[in-house]
Every structure is written in structure tokens, then in C-alpha cells.
Design an enzyme around this catalytic site. Structure first.
Site, PDB file in Angstrom:
ATOM      1  CE1 TYR A  49      -4.143  -1.542  -0.261  1.00  0.00           C
ATOM      2  CE2 TYR A  49      -3.575  -2.769   1.717  1.00  0.00           C
ATOM      3  CZ  TYR A  49      -4.406  -2.552   0.636  1.00  0.00           C
ATOM      4  OH  TYR A  49      -5.511  -3.354   0.444  1.00  0.00           O
ATOM      5  CG  PHE A  57      -7.153   5.701   3.935  1.00  0.00           C
ATOM      6  CD1 PHE A  57      -6.498   4.627   3.328  1.00  0.00           C
ATOM      7  CD2 PHE A  57      -7.479   6.799   3.152  1.00  0.00           C
ATOM      8  CE1 PHE A  57      -6.196   4.639   1.974  1.00  0.00           C
ATOM      9  CE2 PHE A  57      -7.182   6.819   1.787  1.00  0.00           C
ATOM     10  CZ  PHE A  57      -6.536   5.743   1.199  1.00  0.00           C
ATOM     11  CB  THR A  91     -12.619   2.404  -3.424  1.00  0.00           C
ATOM     12  OG1 THR A  91     -11.774   2.279  -4.567  1.00  0.00           O
ATOM     13  CG2 THR A  91     -11.814   2.217  -2.156  1.00  0.00           C
ATOM     14  NE  ARG A 102     -13.707  -3.094  -2.988  1.00  0.00           N
ATOM     15  CZ  ARG A 102     -12.668  -2.464  -3.526  1.00  0.00           C
ATOM     16  NH1 ARG A 102     -12.865  -1.628  -4.522  1.00  0.00           N
ATOM     17  NH2 ARG A 102     -11.451  -2.679  -3.061  1.00  0.00           N
ATOM     18  CG  ASN A 112     -12.733  -2.158   0.312  1.00  0.00           C
ATOM     19  OD1 ASN A 112     -11.896  -2.956   0.725  1.00  0.00           O
ATOM     20  ND2 ASN A 112     -12.421  -1.070  -0.367  1.00  0.00           N
ATOM     21  CD  GLU A 126      -1.083  -4.364  -6.468  1.00  0.00           C
ATOM     22  OE1 GLU A 126      -1.337  -3.218  -6.065  1.00  0.00           O
ATOM     23  OE2 GLU A 126      -1.967  -5.164  -6.839  1.00  0.00           O
TER      24      GLU A 126
HETATM   25  P1  IDP Z   1      -9.049   0.121  -4.274  1.00  0.00           P
HETATM   26  O1  IDP Z   1      -8.929  -0.952  -3.222  1.00  0.00           O
HETATM   27  O2  IDP Z   1     -10.443   0.180  -4.831  1.00  0.00           O
HETATM   28  O3  IDP Z   1      -7.976   0.044  -5.320  1.00  0.00           O
HETATM   29  P2  IDP Z   1      -7.580   2.385  -3.200  1.00  0.00           P
HETATM   30  O4  IDP Z   1      -7.916   3.802  -3.475  1.00  0.00           O
HETATM   31  O5  IDP Z   1      -6.373   1.805  -3.863  1.00  0.00           O
HETATM   32  O6  IDP Z   1      -8.888   1.523  -3.522  1.00  0.00           O
HETATM   33  O7  IDP Z   1      -7.438   2.239  -1.630  1.00  0.00           O
HETATM   34  C1  IDP Z   1      -6.896   1.060  -1.068  1.00  0.00           C
HETATM   35  C2  IDP Z   1      -7.746   0.652   0.094  1.00  0.00           C
HETATM   36  O8  IDP Z   1      -7.648   1.641   1.109  1.00  0.00           O
HETATM   37  C3  IDP Z   1      -9.244   0.560  -0.194  1.00  0.00           C
HETATM   38  O9  IDP Z   1      -9.622  -0.694  -0.727  1.00  0.00           O
HETATM   39  C4  IDP Z   1      -9.858   0.798   1.162  1.00  0.00           C
HETATM   40  O10 IDP Z   1      -9.875  -0.397   1.931  1.00  0.00           O
HETATM   41  C5  IDP Z   1      -8.886   1.769   1.796  1.00  0.00           C
HETATM   42  N1  IDP Z   1      -9.370   3.153   1.641  1.00  0.00           N
HETATM   43  C6  IDP Z   1      -9.358   3.899   0.530  1.00  0.00           C
HETATM   44  N2  IDP Z   1      -9.893   5.111   0.736  1.00  0.00           N
HETATM   45  C7  IDP Z   1     -10.256   5.108   2.048  1.00  0.00           C
HETATM   46  C8  IDP Z   1     -10.872   6.090   2.890  1.00  0.00           C
HETATM   47  O11 IDP Z   1     -11.211   7.208   2.466  1.00  0.00           O
HETATM   48  N3  IDP Z   1     -11.095   5.726   4.188  1.00  0.00           N
HETATM   49  C9  IDP Z   1     -10.752   4.495   4.672  1.00  0.00           C
HETATM   50  N4  IDP Z   1     -10.166   3.565   3.926  1.00  0.00           N
HETATM   51  C10 IDP Z   1      -9.923   3.851   2.621  1.00  0.00           C
END
Ligand code: IDP
Ligand code: MG
Length: 144
Positions: A49, A57, A91, A102, A112, A126
Site C-alpha cells: 500500500y 487512512f 472502492t 462490494r 471492502n 504486486e
Molecule cells: P481500491 O482498493 O479500490 O484500489 P484504493 O484507493 O487503492 O482503492 O485504496 C486502497 C484501500 O484503502 C481501499 O480498498 C480501502 O480499503 C482503503 N481506503 C481507501 N480510501 C479510504 C478512505 O477514504 N477511508 C478508509 N479507507 C480507505
């Protein structure tokens, strides 16, 4: 043919949704070429990540993904990256369309259920983080 990394996050195992999620991805025509249950350590979580390092977050995300075992898998198929992303949905489960993993099964952006690589380049990086090449089954070599 494309490969993509899929992670079934701790909430998927905790809620007994592993079979359902795998079934949905297989239903889209993707094949499992690698799969294992692992307990991700902090170093791997932070590398995976890294792009979110500066986000508010980030800490919670690392804490969650390392809290309990996850399932890591490589799915293969035509346009596998996009197929998985579409099957996962947005997301934020509140914005994810009905019919997506989701959208149907998750309620919280921090819980999620699933991760899928967001581009072919990211997928390559990855997959290498989670699997040795020898752990990934190559159908074209083994079957004629
Ligand atoms: P993705 O999983 O759909 O690719 P990303 O933007 O890459 O989404 O974010 C990685 C993970 O970080 C997300 O799956 C989610 O679990 C967490 N995440 C993303 N945005 C937020 C937020 O605004 N609050 C809390 N957790 C978040
Ligand atoms: Mg992402």
C-alpha cells in the site's frame, strides 16, 4: 492473457464470503493460477500500500490487513485487471453498483472485502510481492 493480484481481506474470511467472492470471479471467466492463505506482516502491508503512505487512512489500512489472515491469489484471463476491478465495484461500497462484490456484500470503505490490482504494471509488481514465479501455475506450459 493478463494476470492480476486479488486479495481477500480479513473481513472476507471473517464473514465467510471467500467462496462467494471466488465464485463471482470464476464466473467472469477468470482462472485461478495461484492461491494461498497468509498472515501479512507490517513490512509487506506497507510495501503493498506504499502509494497510500501519505493518506490519513494508511495506518488503519495497514493495521487491518495485518490483523488476521488473508487469501492472496493470482487470477488469469483476458483483460483480467479490468474484469476484476469491474467485478469488485467502487472502492466505497456506498458508491459500488449492485451486482458488484462490494456493492452487494460490503458496507464500509475500510472493510471492502477485496483488493484487485489497478493496472497491468501494478499487477506485475504486486504479484511479485506476494508470489514466487514457481508458485504461479502456467497452463500453457503444463497442458497442450
Ligand atoms: P481500491 O482498493 O479500490 O484500489 P484504493 O484507493 O487503492 O482503492 O485504496 C486502497 C484501500 O484503502 C481501499 O480498498 C480501502 O480499503 C482503503 N481506503 C481507501 N480510501 C479510504 C478512505 O477514504 N477511508 C478508509 N479507507 C480507505
Ligand atoms: Mg488500489
Amino acid at each position: 492473457m493478463q494476470q492480476t493480484l486479488v486479495l481477500l481481506k480479513p473481513d472476507a474470511l471473517e464473514r465467510g464470503l471467500v467462496g462467494e467472492i471466488i465464485s463471482r470471479l470464476e464466473g467472469r471467466g477468470l482462472k485461478i493460477v495461484a492461491m494461498k492463505i497468509i498472515w501479512v506482516d507490517e513490512a509487506l502491508a506497507k510495501r503493498h500500500y506504499a502509494v497510500h503512505e501519505s493518506k490519513p487512512f494508511f495506518e488503519g489500512l495497514v493495521e487491518f490487513i495485518t490483523s488476521r489472515p488473508i487469501i492472496a491469489a493470482v487470477f488469469e484471463g483476458e483483460d483480467a485487471v479490468a474484469v476484476v476491478r469491474n467485478a469488485m465495484g467502487d472502492t466505497d461500497p456506498a458508491r459500488a453498483a449492485p451486482g458488484t462484490i462490494r456493492g452487494d456484500l460490503a458496507q464500509d470503505i475500510g472493510r471492502n472485502l477485496v483488493h484487485g490490482s489497478d493496472s497491468e504494471e501494478t499487477a506485475e509488481e504486486e504479484i511479485k510481492l506476494f508470489f514466487y514465479q514457481k508458485e504461479i501455475f502456467n497452463y500453457s506450459e503444463e497442458i497442450d
